[in-house]
Design a protein around this motif. Structure first.
Motif, PDB file in Angstrom:
ATOM      1  N   LEU A  70       8.516   1.136  -4.775  1.00 26.04           N
ATOM      2  CA  LEU A  70       9.153   0.812  -3.494  1.00 26.04           C
ATOM      3  C   LEU A  70       8.398   1.517  -2.382  1.00 26.04           C
ATOM      4  CD1 LEU A  70      12.597   1.527  -4.979  1.00 26.04           C
ATOM      5  CD2 LEU A  70      12.071  -0.636  -3.876  1.00 26.04           C
ATOM      6  N   PRO A  71       8.235   0.862  -1.224  1.00 24.19           N
ATOM      7  CA  PRO A  71       7.563   1.524  -0.108  1.00 24.19           C
ATOM      8  C   PRO A  71       8.449   2.591   0.513  1.00 24.19           C
ATOM      9  CG  PRO A  71       8.412  -0.599   0.601  1.00 24.19           C
ATOM     10  CD  PRO A  71       8.681  -0.490  -0.886  1.00 24.19           C
ATOM     11  N   ASP A  72       7.876   3.296   1.461  1.00 27.94           N
ATOM     12  CA  ASP A  72       8.635   4.252   2.259  1.00 27.94           C
ATOM     13  C   ASP A  72       9.912   3.578   2.752  1.00 27.94           C
ATOM     14  OD1 ASP A  72       9.194   6.513   3.926  1.00 27.94           O
ATOM     15  OD2 ASP A  72       8.282   5.452   5.616  1.00 27.94           O
ATOM     16  N   MET A  73      11.049   4.251   2.579  1.00 33.25           N
ATOM     17  CA  MET A  73      12.316   3.688   3.045  1.00 33.25           C
ATOM     18  C   MET A  73      12.319   3.736   4.571  1.00 33.25           C
ATOM     19  SD  MET A  73      16.237   4.737   2.161  1.00 33.25           S
ATOM     20  CE  MET A  73      16.127   4.333   0.428  1.00 33.25           C
ATOM     21  N   ALA A  76       0.834  -1.209   0.000  1.00 35.63           N
ATOM     22  CA  ALA A  76       0.000   0.000   0.000  1.00 35.63           C
ATOM     23  C   ALA A  76       0.864   1.252   0.000  1.00 35.63           C
ATOM     24  CB  ALA A  76      -0.947  -0.014   1.201  1.00 35.63           C
ATOM     25  N   SER A  77       1.927   1.251   0.788  1.00 35.32           N
ATOM     26  CA  SER A  77       2.845   2.394   0.810  1.00 35.32           C
ATOM     27  C   SER A  77       3.450   2.613  -0.570  1.00 35.32           C
ATOM     28  CB  SER A  77       3.954   2.156   1.840  1.00 35.32           C
ATOM     29  OG  SER A  77       4.964   3.142   1.742  1.00 35.32           O
ATOM     30  N   ALA A  78       3.956   1.555  -1.177  1.00 35.34           N
ATOM     31  CA  ALA A  78       4.580   1.665  -2.497  1.00 35.34           C
ATOM     32  C   ALA A  78       3.583   2.184  -3.533  1.00 35.34           C
ATOM     33  CB  ALA A  78       5.146   0.315  -2.925  1.00 35.34           C
ATOM     34  N   MET A  79       2.364   1.681  -3.479  1.00 32.18           N
ATOM     35  CA  MET A  79       1.358   2.088  -4.456  1.00 32.18           C
ATOM     36  C   MET A  79       0.941   3.545  -4.295  1.00 32.18           C
ATOM     37  SD  MET A  79      -0.958  -1.354  -4.794  1.00 32.18           S
ATOM     38  CE  MET A  79      -2.113  -0.560  -5.908  1.00 32.18           C
ATOM     39  N   SER A  80       1.144   4.123  -3.095  1.00 33.39           N
ATOM     40  CA  SER A  80       0.763   5.522  -2.875  1.00 33.39           C
ATOM     41  C   SER A  80       1.725   6.502  -3.542  1.00 33.39           C
ATOM     42  CB  SER A  80       0.690   5.815  -1.373  1.00 33.39           C
ATOM     43  OG  SER A  80       1.986   5.923  -0.802  1.00 33.39           O
ATOM     44  N   ALA A  81       2.817   6.001  -4.111  1.00 35.21           N
ATOM     45  CA  ALA A  81       3.824   6.872  -4.723  1.00 35.21           C
ATOM     46  C   ALA A  81       3.414   7.408  -6.084  1.00 35.21           C
ATOM     47  CB  ALA A  81       5.150   6.127  -4.858  1.00 35.21           C
ATOM     48  N   ALA A  82       2.471   6.740  -6.747  1.00 31.77           N
ATOM     49  CA  ALA A  82       2.123   7.106  -8.123  1.00 31.77           C
ATOM     50  C   ALA A  82       0.612   6.983  -8.327  1.00 31.77           C
ATOM     51  CB  ALA A  82       2.857   6.187  -9.104  1.00 31.77           C
ATOM     52  N   PRO A  83       0.111   7.559  -9.399  1.00 31.89           N
ATOM     53  CA  PRO A  83      -1.307   7.383  -9.697  1.00 31.89           C
ATOM     54  C   PRO A  83      -1.632   5.893  -9.868  1.00 31.89           C
ATOM     55  CG  PRO A  83      -0.313   9.010 -11.166  1.00 31.89           C
ATOM     56  CD  PRO A  83       0.797   8.364 -10.417  1.00 31.89           C
ATOM     57  N   PRO A  84      -2.859   5.481  -9.549  1.00 32.44           N
ATOM     58  CA  PRO A  84      -3.233   4.077  -9.700  1.00 32.44           C
ATOM     59  C   PRO A  84      -3.008   3.531 -11.113  1.00 32.44           C
ATOM     60  CG  PRO A  84      -4.918   5.249  -8.464  1.00 32.44           C
ATOM     61  CD  PRO A  84      -3.938   6.276  -8.962  1.00 32.44           C
ATOM     62  N   SER A  85      -3.081   4.388 -12.121  1.00 31.23           N
ATOM     63  CA  SER A  85      -2.844   3.923 -13.496  1.00 31.23           C
ATOM     64  C   SER A  85      -1.424   3.405 -13.671  1.00 31.23           C
ATOM     65  CB  SER A  85      -3.107   5.046 -14.500  1.00 31.23           C
ATOM     66  OG  SER A  85      -2.258   6.158 -14.245  1.00 31.23           O
ATOM     67  N   VAL A  86      -0.514   3.812 -12.797  1.00 35.39           N
ATOM     68  CA  VAL A  86       0.866   3.333 -12.812  1.00 35.39           C
ATOM     69  C   VAL A  86       1.065   2.232 -11.774  1.00 35.39           C
ATOM     70  CG1 VAL A  86       3.276   3.972 -12.304  1.00 35.39           C
ATOM     71  CG2 VAL A  86       1.842   5.488 -13.689  1.00 35.39           C
ATOM     72  N   SER A  87       0.651   2.487 -10.537  1.00 37.90           N
ATOM     73  CA  SER A  87       0.994   1.584  -9.430  1.00 37.90           C
ATOM     74  C   SER A  87       0.155   0.311  -9.363  1.00 37.90           C
ATOM     75  CB  SER A  87       0.909   2.328  -8.106  1.00 37.90           C
ATOM     76  OG  SER A  87      -0.417   2.770  -7.847  1.00 37.90           O
ATOM     77  N   ALA A 121      14.401   3.765   6.970  1.00 38.89           N
ATOM     78  CA  ALA A 121      15.381   4.494   7.767  1.00 38.89           C
ATOM     79  C   ALA A 121      15.484   5.977   7.442  1.00 38.89           C
ATOM     80  CB  ALA A 121      16.746   3.827   7.609  1.00 38.89           C
ATOM     81  N   THR A 122      14.531   6.516   6.703  1.00 34.55           N
ATOM     82  CA  THR A 122      14.572   7.947   6.401  1.00 34.55           C
ATOM     83  C   THR A 122      13.486   8.665   7.188  1.00 34.55           C
ATOM     84  OG1 THR A 122      13.134   7.632   4.480  1.00 34.55           O
ATOM     85  CG2 THR A 122      15.526   7.625   4.082  1.00 34.55           C
ATOM     86  N   PRO A 123      13.648   9.957   7.435  1.00 32.72           N
ATOM     87  CA  PRO A 123      12.691  10.669   8.277  1.00 32.72           C
ATOM     88  C   PRO A 123      11.376  11.039   7.583  1.00 32.72           C
ATOM     89  CG  PRO A 123      14.445  12.143   7.607  1.00 32.72           C
ATOM     90  CD  PRO A 123      14.828  10.769   7.121  1.00 32.72           C
ATOM     91  N   GLY A 124      11.344  11.061   6.254  1.00 37.42           N
ATOM     92  CA  GLY A 124      10.133  11.453   5.544  1.00 37.42           C
ATOM     93  C   GLY A 124       9.402  10.255   4.980  1.00 37.42           C
ATOM     94  N   ASN A 125       8.254  10.516   4.400  1.00 36.05           N
ATOM     95  CA  ASN A 125       7.471   9.480   3.729  1.00 36.05           C
ATOM     96  C   ASN A 125       7.891   9.485   2.270  1.00 36.05           C
ATOM     97  OD1 ASN A 125       5.578   7.517   3.145  1.00 36.05           O
ATOM     98  ND2 ASN A 125       3.848   8.930   3.150  1.00 36.05           N
ATOM     99  N   ASP A 126       8.702   8.504   1.852  1.00 36.70           N
ATOM    100  CA  ASP A 126       9.332   8.572   0.541  1.00 36.70           C
ATOM    101  C   ASP A 126       9.171   7.325  -0.335  1.00 36.70           C
ATOM    102  OD1 ASP A 126      11.025   7.064   2.117  1.00 36.70           O
ATOM    103  OD2 ASP A 126      12.649   8.515   2.088  1.00 36.70           O
ATOM    104  N   PRO A 127       7.943   6.807  -0.468  1.00 36.93           N
ATOM    105  CA  PRO A 127       7.777   5.742  -1.449  1.00 36.93           C
ATOM    106  C   PRO A 127       7.991   6.300  -2.853  1.00 36.93           C
ATOM    107  CG  PRO A 127       5.627   6.453  -0.689  1.00 36.93           C
ATOM    108  CD  PRO A 127       6.662   7.190   0.138  1.00 36.93           C
ATOM    109  N   MET A 128       8.340   5.428  -3.791  1.00 35.78           N
ATOM    110  CA  MET A 128       8.586   5.871  -5.162  1.00 35.78           C
ATOM    111  C   MET A 128       8.159   4.816  -6.167  1.00 35.78           C
ATOM    112  SD  MET A 128      12.773   5.518  -5.068  1.00 35.78           S
ATOM    113  CE  MET A 128      12.908   6.276  -3.467  1.00 35.78           C
ATOM    114  N   CYS A 129       7.761   5.252  -7.352  1.00 30.57           N
ATOM    115  CA  CYS A 129       7.483   4.372  -8.481  1.00 30.57           C
ATOM    116  C   CYS A 129       8.356   4.833  -9.636  1.00 30.57           C
ATOM    117  CB  CYS A 129       6.013   4.422  -8.899  1.00 30.57           C
ATOM    118  SG  CYS A 129       4.906   3.551  -7.779  1.00 30.57           S
ATOM    119  N   LEU A 130       9.103   3.889 -10.214  1.00 30.37           N
ATOM    120  CA  LEU A 130      10.119   4.219 -11.209  1.00 30.37           C
ATOM    121  C   LEU A 130       9.946   3.393 -12.466  1.00 30.37           C
ATOM    122  CD1 LEU A 130      13.101   3.953  -8.686  1.00 30.37           C
ATOM    123  CD2 LEU A 130      11.811   6.024  -9.285  1.00 30.37           C
ATOM    124  N   ASP A 131      10.211   4.017 -13.619  1.00 32.29           N
ATOM    125  CA  ASP A 131      10.270   3.233 -14.852  1.00 32.29           C
ATOM    126  C   ASP A 131      11.680   2.647 -14.970  1.00 32.29           C
ATOM    127  OD1 ASP A 131      11.868   5.367 -15.764  1.00 32.29           O
ATOM    128  OD2 ASP A 131      10.435   5.999 -17.313  1.00 32.29           O
TER     129      ASP A 131
END
Length: 188
Positions: A73-76, A33-44, A78-88
């Motif tokens: 990728l879900p929120d990392m 769920a965290s990982a999917m929140s990084a991009a629009p549903p059409s991508v994630s 060990a980092t202080p922010g909420n940083d999930p990402m979706c990458l091509d």
């Protein structure tokens, strides 16, 4: 690269010293769920979901196999922010180079989403671990789309000021240069 990015212990050792925003005990479903929140549903929705490994020298385990060529990728942990990402694919290659401190080879445009914002970081130094007088520290990262270009000369003339209210070039004069384009936050 089979979608698995080996992560060196030395690079993530710096990150492990930071406070955590996402529990290492999160369930696979919470990580997805965290990982999917990084991009629009059409991508994630049909992206491959990888996880940060417990052993930072190991490859990233797959939480869900996807079909659309994107990797999220879900929120990392060990980092202080909420940083999930979706990458091509170009961005996944870039991430592998950045993590391993090698020069990325970008042969085509690449796109990456971070619609939850991210963690505080330098606008000029890809490996800065804290603010300094010279690294233009971004204290409140905004949700954004990241764009890679095959030739850094294509970025000449674009702004580098992250406070300009629009897109800017981040990490100019480094091998990791890219465009940051502010986007609305995604709320799942």
């Amino acid at each position: 690269m089979n979608g698995l990015v080996p992560l060196p212990r030395v690079t993530l050792g710096v990150i492990l010293g930071m406070s955590c925003s996402f529990s290492l005990a999160a369930t696979p479903e919470e990580k997805i769920a965290s990982a999917m929140s990084a991009a629009p549903p059409s991508v994630s929705a049909t992206a491959t979901i990888l996880d940060w490994p417990a052993d930072m020298a190991a490859e990233m385990p797959t939480l869900r196999q996807g079909t659309n060529g994107w990797t999220c990728l879900p929120d990392m942990p060990a980092t202080p922010g909420n940083d999930p990402m979706c990458l091509d694919a170009p961005w996944l290659d870039w991430l592998n180079a950045w993590v391993n401190k090698t020069t990325p080879v970008t042969k085509e445009l690449g796109f990456g989403y971070m619609l939850q914002g991210g963690s505080p970081e330098s606008n000029t130094d890809p490996y800065a671990s804290g603010p300094s007088d010279s690294n233009e520290w971004i204290t409140e990262p905004v949700p954004h789309l990241m764009i890679l270009v095959p030739d850094a000369a294509m970025l000449e003339g674009l702004p580098t000021d992250h406070n300009n209210g629009g897109p800017w070039v981040m990490w100019r004069d480094t091998p990791y240069v890219h465009i940051m384009a502010p986007m609305p936050a995604y709320r799942p």
